[in-house]
Design a protein around this motif. Structure first.
Motif, mmCIF file in Angstrom:
data_model
loop_
_atom_site.group_PDB
_atom_site.id
_atom_site.type_symbol
_atom_site.label_atom_id
_atom_site.label_comp_id
_atom_site.label_asym_id
_atom_site.label_seq_id
_atom_site.Cartn_x
_atom_site.Cartn_y
_atom_site.Cartn_z
ATOM 1 N N ASP A 82 0.257 -11.560 -12.324
ATOM 2 C CA ASP A 82 -0.510 -11.958 -11.142
ATOM 3 C C ASP A 82 0.060 -13.212 -10.467
ATOM 4 O O ASP A 82 -0.551 -14.273 -10.460
ATOM 5 C CB ASP A 82 -1.980 -12.183 -11.529
ATOM 6 C CG ASP A 82 -2.869 -12.359 -10.295
ATOM 7 O OD1 ASP A 82 -2.486 -11.866 -9.223
ATOM 8 O OD2 ASP A 82 -3.926 -13.002 -10.413
ATOM 9 N N TYR A 83 1.236 -13.049 -9.869
ATOM 10 C CA TYR A 83 1.811 -14.113 -9.053
ATOM 11 C C TYR A 83 2.806 -13.497 -8.079
ATOM 12 O O TYR A 83 3.192 -12.320 -8.193
ATOM 13 C CB TYR A 83 2.491 -15.183 -9.913
ATOM 14 C CG TYR A 83 3.767 -14.742 -10.609
ATOM 15 C CD1 TYR A 83 5.007 -14.810 -9.966
ATOM 16 C CD2 TYR A 83 3.744 -14.264 -11.915
ATOM 17 C CE1 TYR A 83 6.174 -14.419 -10.601
ATOM 18 C CE2 TYR A 83 4.899 -13.862 -12.558
ATOM 19 C CZ TYR A 83 6.111 -13.938 -11.895
ATOM 20 O OH TYR A 83 7.268 -13.537 -12.520
ATOM 21 N N ALA A 84 3.228 -14.276 -7.105
ATOM 22 C CA ALA A 84 4.243 -13.857 -6.142
ATOM 23 C C ALA A 84 5.035 -15.086 -5.736
ATOM 24 O O ALA A 84 4.613 -16.225 -5.976
ATOM 25 C CB ALA A 84 3.604 -13.195 -4.922
ATOM 26 N N GLY A 85 6.179 -14.869 -5.114
ATOM 27 C CA GLY A 85 6.975 -16.010 -4.679
ATOM 28 C C GLY A 85 8.160 -15.583 -3.846
ATOM 29 O O GLY A 85 8.668 -14.462 -4.000
ATOM 30 N N SER A 86 8.602 -16.465 -2.972
ATOM 31 C CA SER A 86 9.736 -16.175 -2.097
ATOM 32 C C SER A 86 10.957 -16.956 -2.571
ATOM 33 O O SER A 86 10.899 -18.173 -2.727
ATOM 34 C CB SER A 86 9.399 -16.549 -0.654
ATOM 35 O OG SER A 86 8.332 -15.761 -0.172
ATOM 36 N N PHE A 87 12.044 -16.237 -2.787
ATOM 37 C CA PHE A 87 13.259 -16.879 -3.298
ATOM 38 C C PHE A 87 14.298 -17.001 -2.190
ATOM 39 O O PHE A 87 14.234 -16.315 -1.158
ATOM 40 C CB PHE A 87 13.821 -16.089 -4.476
ATOM 41 C CG PHE A 87 14.229 -14.672 -4.155
ATOM 42 C CD1 PHE A 87 15.526 -14.378 -3.758
ATOM 43 C CD2 PHE A 87 13.324 -13.626 -4.264
ATOM 44 C CE1 PHE A 87 15.907 -13.078 -3.465
ATOM 45 C CE2 PHE A 87 13.689 -12.321 -3.975
ATOM 46 C CZ PHE A 87 14.989 -12.039 -3.573
ATOM 47 N N ASP A 88 15.266 -17.897 -2.404
ATOM 48 C CA ASP A 88 16.292 -18.145 -1.395
ATOM 49 C C ASP A 88 17.364 -17.056 -1.390
ATOM 50 O O ASP A 88 17.733 -16.557 -0.325
ATOM 51 C CB ASP A 88 16.940 -19.511 -1.618
ATOM 52 C CG ASP A 88 16.004 -20.648 -1.255
ATOM 53 O OD1 ASP A 88 15.086 -20.428 -0.449
ATOM 54 O OD2 ASP A 88 16.175 -21.765 -1.793
ATOM 55 N N ALA A 89 17.865 -16.714 -2.578
ATOM 56 C CA ALA A 89 18.943 -15.728 -2.594
ATOM 57 C C ALA A 89 19.135 -15.141 -3.988
ATOM 58 O O ALA A 89 18.792 -15.753 -5.005
ATOM 59 C CB ALA A 89 20.258 -16.354 -2.120
#
Length: 272
Positions: free
Chosen positions: A145-152
């Protein structure tokens, strides 16, 4: 700071991602990692305030001498927030350039304040020639139960790496291992239209640290041990955001004006 392409909302100072398919909300990786203790913040804030006071002594004294002592105090108290906001703005704008450059796009004219960052990032690209597979995407974990935006996510010298661009003055901090481990161990990449992309396998992680004076490529161990720490912080996040408000019951209050009764022992019977 990475700008998510998935819709996010803010609650209690934390970022939550909204699943475009189900509407489910999951806390962001950086919000979870913010549960780490930060003993350095107090001395850092004190240094920022003291530095600002010395460098702007005339201005601060002038505010106080005009009778607005509280205004002078509030202005000094806000120095750490202003310092952080300025750094975040530079970092966000630099990230935008880095994303376009990683995709092979032209960035056009660059503001003079950001040109050193752009030039150094270009040096990194020219020297290591990364094969960039994904940029600025969002991972989702239903299991944890989590999410996230990564650079590359890129391949450099045959190594498959989860990558992050950093512009922080203080360097690369250990918690980036927890951050990259969260991306690496999520369930899948989710797109704004709700479609899912299988999570790629990886050999490790790395940070490209870019400052006006230079750049460096920093290897990061973002394996299972770092992910175990993230899972613990995920539990702490639930405690801080919800559970702690449920554990203390309503007090049984005595009338403030009453005198507590003194309990006396029952009289003893005399022996016959």
């Amino acid at each position: 700071m990475t700008t998510p392409k998935i819709t996010t909302i803010s609650r209690g100072g934390s970022r939550f991602y909204v699943n475009p398919e189900t509407g489910a909300k999951a806390p962001g990786v950086t919000s979870v990692i913010s549960m780490l203790p930060k003993p350095f913040l107090q001395p850092w804030a004190a240094k920022v305030v003291a530095t600002y006071a010395v460098e702007n002594l005339g201005e601060i004294v002038g505010i106080a001498m005009r009778g607005d002592r509280q205004g002078a105090i509030d202005y000094l108290k806000g120095a750490p927030r202003r310092d952080t906001a300025k750094a975040a703005e530079v970092g966000s704008e630099a990230h935008d350039y880095f994303e376009r450059m990683a995709k092979g796009e032209s960035v056009g004219r660059v503001h003079p304040d950001l040109k050193p960052f752009v030039d150094h990032f270009d040096e990194f690209l020219q020297e290591f020639q990364p094969e960039v597979i994904f940029t600025e995407e969002t991972v989702w974990s239903e299991k944890h139960d989590y999410a996230g935006s990564f650079d590359a996510y890129a391949v450099i010298g045959g190594e498959r790496l989860w990558m992050d661009w950093k512009t922080t003055r203080s360097g690369v901090h250990p918690e980036v291992a927890i951050q990259l481990a969260a991306y690496r161990h999520a369930d899948y990449i989710i797109r704004p239209d709700g479609s899912r992309v299988p999570l790629p396998q990886a050999d490790g992680g790395a940070v490209v640290h870019v400052r006006p004076e230079g750049w460096s490529l920093v290897p990061v161990n973002c394996g299972p041990e770092a992910f175990e720490v993230f899972k613990t912080l995920r539990q702490v996040f639930d405690w801080e955001s919800a559970t702690k408000d449920t554990v203390i019951g309503a007090p049984v209050n005595r009338d403030p004006g009453s005198t507590p009764r003194r309990r006396t022992a029952a009289p003893r019977r005399r022996a016959a």
